[in-house]
Design an enzyme around this catalytic site. Structure first.
Site, mmCIF file in Angstrom:
data_model
loop_
_atom_site.group_PDB
_atom_site.id
_atom_site.type_symbol
_atom_site.label_atom_id
_atom_site.label_comp_id
_atom_site.label_asym_id
_atom_site.label_seq_id
_atom_site.Cartn_x
_atom_site.Cartn_y
_atom_site.Cartn_z
ATOM 1 N N SER A 35 41.630 41.753 33.126
ATOM 2 C CA SER A 35 42.383 42.158 34.083
ATOM 3 C C SER A 35 43.619 41.791 33.722
ATOM 4 C CB SER A 35 42.079 41.158 35.055
ATOM 5 O OG SER A 35 42.838 40.046 35.319
ATOM 6 N N LYS A 36 44.778 41.721 35.252
ATOM 7 C CA LYS A 36 46.009 42.030 34.644
ATOM 8 C C LYS A 36 46.600 40.920 34.506
ATOM 9 C CE LYS A 36 48.196 45.918 37.683
ATOM 10 N NZ LYS A 36 48.638 46.290 38.146
ATOM 11 N N ARG A 37 45.689 39.579 34.489
ATOM 12 C CA ARG A 37 46.339 38.539 34.548
ATOM 13 C C ARG A 37 45.884 38.096 33.147
ATOM 14 N NH1 ARG A 37 41.694 35.081 35.775
ATOM 15 N NH2 ARG A 37 40.142 35.558 35.660
ATOM 16 N N HIS A 38 44.938 39.062 32.536
ATOM 17 C CA HIS A 38 44.817 38.688 30.659
ATOM 18 C C HIS A 38 45.128 39.789 29.783
ATOM 19 C CE1 HIS A 38 40.284 37.526 32.800
ATOM 20 N NE2 HIS A 38 40.654 36.685 32.570
ATOM 21 N N GLY A 39 45.975 40.252 30.361
ATOM 22 C CA GLY A 39 46.375 40.857 29.054
ATOM 23 C C GLY A 39 46.038 42.825 29.646
#
Length: 474
Positions: A242-246
């Site tokens: 997800s966006k929090r992972h990159g």
């Protein structure tokens, strides 16, 4: 004689080129180049409400930046709708498809009943063998594939192995909607066939689509391409990326200062292995890449590993190329416009001179730009808090005396200024750091910088002495 290899990358233009899509494109590109074939680019823009010109531009720009060129013209799926309808009509004529007049309400009841009974086949075949004369007046039918009711649909996947579905669990697919527009499933099969695609390499979220598309191929009597469904990329914690992972667009990685060669190298090792080798030139990637090296489990994205790899590429890129990359990255940094305005023959020369020292510490182009700031800084320098703490009244006096010693240096080189500074420290019974740290603060406005003698050499005699004047005793 075997047919030449043709792969395709077929993104939907509903958003940016995300990192998983970039890896899929890379795997297709490498496989095609390994076998002397072609990689085609198809924009799957059949979802007219969500497809945008901006997303198409972002996909094309991302592929170009990654240096993953495609062969021939870009193919737009929506423009081929007439061909897709033609194929659906041929299936109707051959009895391999039928018109379905089920109403939305009837379909909803079917779905609810199937789910209540735990069945995955949601459509009950209401119009499969029904007389079309029984159709409601004015009802525009869909066209459904007459899928087999018994037996198995099998895919011999080059990554997943043999994958089997029981036909009793698969629906009669809609090929044409009531308004005559082709569905994605039909369009993909027709396009891959017409484009001569021999190998489909895509994410394993498409694996269920492979079963449905295989049934369309069988209905048409067409040979199915070789299929390889690659596991998705997960975050470091093992959950879906997800966006929090990159899970960002390729444009975001460019804005963060990563080199395209480094990102390609990182992506190729996400889910594919070749012994213990981590660093690959493009030529080595092409030579080594094979489908058998792709693992069945999801790869985990690791920003720290990407940064370290990018640092390796920066250190091993020649200085002239890095100056060009430095300039290309300026639009992505907060003070980029200010630096761009100050780029001229003199500052480019200073940047080139500084590059051997700058690139030893930088892991991204953004870090490289940040560490080169002292070349473009205006006088008097802005002094950050840590540097200000070093510029005590005592150290300002020290800087004034050091300036006198450095003024004597006529052959202004890193070697000569180092000799003068060490002599000054010895004569004043000072540790070298007690001289170098205030000097760094005075010359750069910061407490950290590239090697202080490199800074002196790059700034030159006149600018260095002027900056010391600014920070000397009042």
């Amino acid at each position: 004689m075997t047919a030449p290899v043709v792969t395709r990358f077929a993104p939907s233009p509903t958003g940016f080129l995300h990192i998983g899509g970039a890896r899929t494109a890379l795997f297709n590109w490498l496989f095609a180049h390994k076998h002397g074939g072609k990689m085609l680019l198809r924009i799957e823009d059949t979802d007219r409400e969500r497809s945008t010109d901006a997303a198409i531009a972002a996909i094309l720009d991302g592929l170009k930046w990654l240096e993953l060129g495609w062969d021939g013209e870009v193919i737009y799926q929506f423009s081929r709708a007439a061909r897709h309808r033609e194929v659906a009509e041929s299936l109707l004529a051959a009895g391999k498809a039928y018109r379905c007049y089920a109403t939305p309400e009837e379909l909803a009841v079917m779905r609810e009943k199937a789910r209540a009974e735990g069945r995955t086949r949601l459509y009950d075949g209401l119009w499969r063998d029904r007389d079309p004369s029984k159709a409601p007046a004015g009802m525009k039918p869909t066209v459904r594939l007459r899928a087999p009711l018994t037996g198995e649909t099998v895919i011999e996947d080059q990554v997943q192995g043999r994958v089997v579905w029981q036909n009793e669990n698969l629906d009669d697919l809609v090929l044409l909607r009531g308004d005559g527009t082709p569905t994605y499933m039909l369009a993909v099969v027709v396009d891959d066939h017409d484009m001569g695609v021999t190998h489909i390499i895509r994410g394993d979220d498409h694996l269920i689509n492979a079963a449905r598309q295989k049934q369309i191929y069988d209905g048409l009597g067409w040979d199915i391409p070789s299929m390889s469904h690659i596991p998705l990329i997960h975050g470091p914690d093992g959950s879906k990326l997800s966006k929090r992972h990159g899970a960002l667009g390729v444009d975001a990685y460019r804005a963060m200062g990563y080199l395209p060669a480094a990102l390609r190298n990182y992506l190729v090792r996400l889910g594919w292995s070749h012994g213990d080798q981590e660093i690959f030139s493009t030529e080595e990637m092409i030579a080594a890449f094979d489908l058998s090296g792709i693992g069945k489990s999801a790869a985990r994205f690791d920003f720290a590993k990407l940064e370290n790899l990018d640092g390796h590429y920066i250190r091993h890129t020649d200085d002239h190329s890095l100056v060009k990359m430095f300039e290309s990255a300026l639009p992505y940094v907060p003070n980029g416009a200010e630096v761009t305005a100050k780029l001229n023959d003199e500052t480019r020369g200073q940047l080139l001179q500084a590059m051997p020292s700058l690139k030893e510490r930088a892991k991204t182009l953004i870090e490289l730009i940040d560490s080169a700031y002292y070349i473009f800084a205006d006088r008097p320098l802005g002094i950050d808090a840590k540097a200000a703490a070093l510029l005590t009244p005592e150290n300002r006096l020290l800087i004034g005396r050091l300036r006198v010693a450095l003024w004597e240096v006529k052959n202004w080189t890193a070697v000569e200024t180092e000799t003068a500074m060490r002599a000054f420290a010895d004569q004043n019974s000072l540790k070298f750091g007690a001289v170098a740290q205030p000097l760094r603060a005075a010359l750069t406005g910061r407490s950290t910088s590239p090697g202080i003698f490199d800074v002196l050499a790059v700034l030159g005699r006149e600018e260095s002495l002027a900056r010391l004047d600014d920070q000397g005793p009042d």
